[in-house]
Design an enzyme around this catalytic site. Structure first.
Site, PDB file in Angstrom:
ATOM      1  N   LYS A 290      54.893  33.416  39.513  1.00  0.00           N
ATOM      2  CA  LYS A 290      54.973  34.375  40.616  1.00  0.00           C
ATOM      3  C   LYS A 290      56.362  35.017  40.673  1.00  0.00           C
ATOM      4  O   LYS A 290      57.377  34.328  40.829  1.00  0.00           O
ATOM      5  CB  LYS A 290      54.666  33.646  41.925  1.00  0.00           C
ATOM      6  CG  LYS A 290      54.594  34.515  43.169  1.00  0.00           C
ATOM      7  CD  LYS A 290      54.233  33.647  44.378  1.00  0.00           C
ATOM      8  CE  LYS A 290      54.057  34.438  45.649  1.00  0.00           C
ATOM      9  NZ  LYS A 290      53.711  33.551  46.795  1.00  0.00           N
TER      10      LYS A 290
ATOM     11  N   CYS B 219      49.566  36.306  45.339  1.00  0.00           N
ATOM     12  CA  CYS B 219      49.770  36.523  46.769  1.00  0.00           C
ATOM     13  C   CYS B 219      50.778  37.633  47.088  1.00  0.00           C
ATOM     14  O   CYS B 219      50.470  38.810  46.967  1.00  0.00           O
ATOM     15  CB  CYS B 219      50.144  35.202  47.425  1.00  0.00           C
ATOM     16  SG  CYS B 219      49.808  35.140  49.214  1.00  0.00           S
TER      17      CYS B 219
ATOM     18  N   GLU C 147      45.419  30.688  45.174  1.00  0.00           N
ATOM     19  CA  GLU C 147      46.793  30.228  45.020  1.00  0.00           C
ATOM     20  C   GLU C 147      46.908  28.778  45.484  1.00  0.00           C
ATOM     21  O   GLU C 147      46.303  28.385  46.481  1.00  0.00           O
ATOM     22  CB  GLU C 147      47.715  31.116  45.863  1.00  0.00           C
ATOM     23  CG  GLU C 147      49.172  30.716  45.846  1.00  0.00           C
ATOM     24  CD  GLU C 147      50.037  31.543  46.794  1.00  0.00           C
ATOM     25  OE1 GLU C 147      51.236  31.659  46.544  1.00  0.00           O
ATOM     26  OE2 GLU C 147      49.488  32.067  47.796  1.00  0.00           O
TER      27      GLU C 147
END
Length: 254
Positions: free
Chosen positions: A110, A144, A41
């Protein structure tokens, strides 16, 4: 398909330094037969909230680096980038970008900004999950904090052979990282490739724990310690089909 997961010590907010570090590693991974190289990331700047300073347009330098590396080595390269997309949200996205030999092949924004770390104040939330086929392997990417939300993974399971989870996951919660990666593999009967950074950035320490989990929850490859490393594993869709045929758990979901 051979995957190379790059456990990288990201130089804080210094794209050129990170490009210089990563380029030779991507070349070595390609020379060792990797067809997909996965970076962490925010691979080029670290998990920074200084969005006015570090966000990029969709065709910015961090995307260009992935595209150039993919074209040069005729492989697939991916990682997440702070992208300010003028066609959508006012805030930038924490955007996973997959580049192939022919250019950008797919992007995923995300879905779950990390509110505990203030990410939601600086980055917009994505709205669309994606699955893309890379050399016969159906891949679904997440970033994440998305890892904590099992329903996102479940929604894609029937059409997924391998989940990619790129992260900057801090060391104090490393046990959660490891446990959740295994859980996502077991409950979805798919490979999970978890790629985390190492080192220190923005006052936080990262321990890596980059790993590849098979469809039955067994670790098949992992970083040997908390330093920089490249983890290699072969992803076989037939193993996913075999696990699901033998244990029909997905069919029992209600």
């Amino acid at each position: 398909m051979r995957v190379a997961a790059v456990q990288h010590d990201i130089v804080w907010e210094d794209r050129e330094a990170n490009f210089s570090k990563l380029g030779p590693g991507i070349a070595r991974a390609a020379a060792k037969g990797a067809r997909l190289v996965v970076l962490p990331e925010m691979y080029s700047i670290g998990f920074s909230m200084n969005v006015d300073r570090i966000s990029e347009p969709p065709d910015g330098p961090s995307t260009t680096f992935l595209v150039d590396q993919a074209a040069t080595h005729q492989v697939w390269v991916c990682g997440s980038i702070p992208v300010k997309d003028p066609s959508s949200a006012e805030l930038p996205y924490n955007r996973f970008v997959l580049a192939g030999p022919g250019g950008v092949a797919a992007v995923y924004d995300k879905i779950h900004p990390f509110t505990y770390g203030g990410e939601h104040e600086h980055y917009a939330a994505g709205t669309q999950r994606i699955t893309v086929t890379v050399e016969g392997v159906r891949i679904s990417p997440f970033v994440c904090y998305d890892l904590r939300f099992s329903d996102e993974f479940w929604a894609l399971a029937p059409d997924t052979d391998c989940y990619l989870v790129v992260a900057n996951w801090p060391a104090p919660r490393r046990a959660h990282w490891s446990a959740l990666l295994v859980a996502r593999a077991i409950e979805n009967q798919a490979y999970v490739v978890g790629v985390n950074r190492v080192g220190t950035g923005g006052g936080l320490h990262y321990s890596g724990d980059t790993v590849v989990i098979d469809p039955l929850g067994a670790e098949i490859a992992g970083a040997p310690d908390s330093g920089e490393a490249v983890v290699y594993a072969d992803i076989d869709p037939a193993a996913v089909e075999g696990a699901r045929s033998r244990y029909g758990f997905l069919d029992d979901r209600r």
